[in-house]
Design a protein around this motif. Structure first.
Motif, PDB file in Angstrom:
ATOM      1  N   LYS A   1      -9.835  -5.853   1.707  1.00 39.63           N
ATOM      2  CA  LYS A   1      -9.128  -5.080   0.671  1.00 39.63           C
ATOM      3  C   LYS A   1     -10.147  -4.327  -0.186  1.00 39.63           C
ATOM      4  CE  LYS A   1      -5.889  -7.868   2.160  1.00 39.63           C
ATOM      5  NZ  LYS A   1      -5.058  -7.507   3.316  1.00 39.63           N
ATOM      6  N   LYS A   2      -9.689  -3.238  -0.776  1.00 40.52           N
ATOM      7  CA  LYS A   2     -10.535  -2.461  -1.685  1.00 40.52           C
ATOM      8  C   LYS A   2     -10.506  -3.124  -3.057  1.00 40.52           C
ATOM      9  CE  LYS A   2     -10.217   2.059   0.554  1.00 40.52           C
ATOM     10  NZ  LYS A   2      -9.825   3.484   0.376  1.00 40.52           N
TER      11      LYS A   2
ATOM     12  N   ARG B   1      -1.504   4.245  -7.369  1.00 34.96           N
ATOM     13  CA  ARG B   1      -2.813   4.484  -6.761  1.00 34.96           C
ATOM     14  C   ARG B   1      -3.748   3.290  -6.872  1.00 34.96           C
ATOM     15  NH1 ARG B   1      -2.903   8.971  -3.427  1.00 34.96           N
ATOM     16  NH2 ARG B   1      -1.337  10.418  -4.219  1.00 34.96           N
TER      17      ARG B   1
ATOM     18  N   SER C   1      -1.157  -5.288   3.075  1.00 30.93           N
ATOM     19  CA  SER C   1      -1.867  -4.047   2.754  1.00 30.93           C
ATOM     20  C   SER C   1      -1.712  -3.761   1.258  1.00 30.93           C
ATOM     21  CB  SER C   1      -1.312  -2.879   3.570  1.00 30.93           C
ATOM     22  OG  SER C   1      -1.560  -3.076   4.953  1.00 30.93           O
ATOM     23  N   LEU C   2      -2.836  -3.602   0.572  1.00 32.05           N
ATOM     24  CA  LEU C   2      -2.821  -3.436  -0.878  1.00 32.05           C
ATOM     25  C   LEU C   2      -3.538  -2.157  -1.283  1.00 32.05           C
ATOM     26  CD1 LEU C   2      -3.844  -7.090  -1.865  1.00 32.05           C
ATOM     27  CD2 LEU C   2      -1.544  -6.110  -1.988  1.00 32.05           C
ATOM     28  N   ASP C   3      -3.082  -1.578  -2.380  1.00 30.55           N
ATOM     29  CA  ASP C   3      -3.816  -0.481  -2.997  1.00 30.55           C
ATOM     30  C   ASP C   3      -5.076  -1.043  -3.660  1.00 30.55           C
ATOM     31  OD1 ASP C   3      -2.302   1.998  -2.609  1.00 30.55           O
ATOM     32  OD2 ASP C   3      -0.689   0.956  -3.673  1.00 30.55           O
TER      33      ASP C   3
ATOM     34  N   TYR D   1       0.823  -1.200   0.000  1.00 24.11           N
ATOM     35  CA  TYR D   1       0.000   0.000   0.000  1.00 24.11           C
ATOM     36  C   TYR D   1       0.864   1.260   0.000  1.00 24.11           C
ATOM     37  CZ  TYR D   1      -3.395   3.507   1.329  1.00 24.11           C
ATOM     38  OH  TYR D   1      -4.179   4.636   1.351  1.00 24.11           O
ATOM     39  N   GLY D   2       0.551   2.169  -0.929  1.00 27.13           N
ATOM     40  CA  GLY D   2       1.288   3.426  -0.997  1.00 27.13           C
ATOM     41  C   GLY D   2       2.601   3.351  -1.725  1.00 27.13           C
TER      42      GLY D   2
ATOM     43  N   HIS E   1      -9.678   6.943  -7.662  1.00 29.01           N
ATOM     44  CA  HIS E   1      -8.520   6.673  -6.797  1.00 29.01           C
ATOM     45  C   HIS E   1      -7.316   7.558  -7.107  1.00 29.01           C
ATOM     46  CE1 HIS E   1     -10.616   3.242  -5.119  1.00 29.01           C
ATOM     47  NE2 HIS E   1     -10.851   2.789  -6.336  1.00 29.01           N
TER      48      HIS E   1
END
Length: 326
Positions: A286-287, A191, A256-258, A180-181, A324
Motif C-alpha cells: 500500500k502507498k 485521493r 486496494s487503498l488510496d 481505491y478510487g 496526490h
C-alpha cells in the motif's frame, strides 16, 4: 444510607456515567481556549443527517473566488474530531481553531462532521455517521439544490479524509469501505487519507503502552475507559472496529487503498499501534507514509497548533495533498 447513584466513569470532566445508567454531559468543553477567528476563514454549520440531527461545520478561505482565480477550485479536506468516541464536538474551540488553520494553511474547504457519541451510541455508530458525512458531500456534488457556498469553490475530484485520534480510526474504516478510487462516491473522488494519531487498540499491550510515560496526556487508564464505554457490550478491544489486525478483523493485504499518511507523536502511548499499522500496510504494497514527531504527545497538533512540530506537520499534510491531487 443514601440510595443516590454513584459515579462509575468520568472522562475529562465533561462526561459522567452513573451506577443507575444515567449520563451527564457538560455543555462546557474540556479544552476551554479562545477561538482564534480573525475573519480570514468563513464558516457555517449544516445538518448532514436529519435522522440523528447531526451537523458538520464547513470552512473556506474568505479571499478565494473561483471566478477570479486562475487556479482550480479548492481541495476538500475532512477533519473528523477525536475524543475516544465519547467526548468532543465540531463546536469545541480546539477543534474549531485547528479547522480554521487547516482551511487557511492548506487553502482548502474543510469539512468537520460530528458523529454520535458513546456510551449512548456505541460503535459502529460513529463509523456509520462518518460514512453518512461523506455521502452528504456526494449529494452536494449531484444535487440541483446544491449549496453554492460550498459548490462554487470546492473541487469534488480532490477530496482528502483526515481524522484525529478516534477520528483517525473512523478515517481508516472509511478508507477500507470506500476502497481505491472511491467508486461508490462518484463524482466525488477521495485521493488520500490522513490518520492523525489514530485510536486503535488490542487486548495485548504494545511495548510503549506498557513502558511509556505514566503522565502521558492520553494515559492508559483513560484509553481503557474510552474503549469500555465505546465498544459493543460484551466485546473486547480485539473487536475489528478497534484492532485492525485482531483475530476477527478483515485481512487488509488484499484490499486496494488510496494513499494514507499516518502521523504519531513520539511520546504518545498509541504510537506503536500507528507505526505497526503503517509498516504492515506498506509491506502489503500500500502507498503509506509514516511520520513520527519526537517528544510530542497525543494530539499535539491541535492542542498547540502554533508549535513548530504542528507547523511542520501542516507542511507535510500540504505536500501530501499536492502529491496526490492528480
Amino acid at each position: 444510607m443514601s440510595n443516590s447513584p454513584r459515579e462509575v466513569e468520568e472522562c475529562r470532566g465533561v462526561l459522567r456515567v452513573y451506577s443507575d445508567g444515567s449520563i451527564f454531559r457538560s455543555s462546557k468543553p474540556s479544552f476551554d481556549v479562545p477561538v482564534q477567528d480573525d475573519g480570514t476563514v468563513l464558516w457555517k454549520d449544516v445538518v448532514f443527517d436529519t435522522t440523528h440531527n447531526l451537523q458538520l461545520r464547513l470552512y473556506k478561505p474568505a479571499n478565494f473566488s473561483s471566478s477570479s482565480s486562475s487556479n482550480s477550485n479548492l481541495p476538500i479536506f475532512y477533519y473528523i474530531h477525536g475524543g475516544g468516541f465519547c467526548i468532543s464536538s465540531r463546536t469545541w474551540p480546539n477543534c474549531q481553531n485547528y479547522c480554521l488553520r487547516l482551511a487557511s494553511e492548506l487553502q482548502a474547504v474543510v469539512v468537520s462532521p460530528d458523529y454520535r457519541l458513546a456510551p449512548e451510541n456505541r460503535l459502529p455508530a460513529a463509523i456509520e455517521d462518518g460514512l453518512v458525512a461523506v455521502k452528504w458531500l456526494q449529494a452536494q456534488a449531484v444535487s440541483y439544490e446544491r449549496d453554492t457556498w460550498l459548490t462554487d469553490v470546492a473541487d469534488f475530484n480532490r477530496v482528502f479524509i483526515s481524522g484525529d485520534s478516534a477520528g483517525g480510526n473512523i478515517a481508516h474504516h472509511l478508507a477500507v469501505q470506500l476502497g481505491y478510487g472511491s467508486p461508490d462516491l462518484a463524482p466525488v473522488r477521495v485521493r488520500g487519507y490522513v490518520l492523525l494519531a489514530p485510536f486503535f487498540g488490542g487486548t495485548v499491550r504494545t511495548k510503549f503502552e506498557a513502558e511509556g510515560p505514566k503522565d502521558a496526556f492520553l494515559n492508559l487508564e483513560l484509553v481503557d475507559r474510552f474503549w469500555r464505554l465505546s465498544i459493543p457490550i460484551g466485546q473486547t478491544t480485539d473487536h475489528p472496529l478497534v484492532n485492525p489486525f485482531g483475530p476477527f478483523s478483515q485481512g487488509l493485504d488484499t484490499v486496494s487503498l488510496d494513499p494514507i499518511l499516518v502521523v504519531a507523536g513520539g511520546s504518545d502511548l498509541l504510537k506503536d499501534r500507528a507505526e505497526e499499522y503503517a509498516i504492515r500496510l506498506k509491506n502489503w504494497g500500500k502507498k503509506i507514509e509514516y511520520v513520527e514527531f519526537e517528544g510530542q504527545q497525543h494530539g499535539f497538533f491541535a492542542i498547540n497548533p502554533n508549535s513548530e512540530p504542528a507547523k511542520k506537520l501542516m507542511q507535510i499534510i500540504k505536500q501530501f495533498i499536492e502529491q496526490h491531487s492528480n
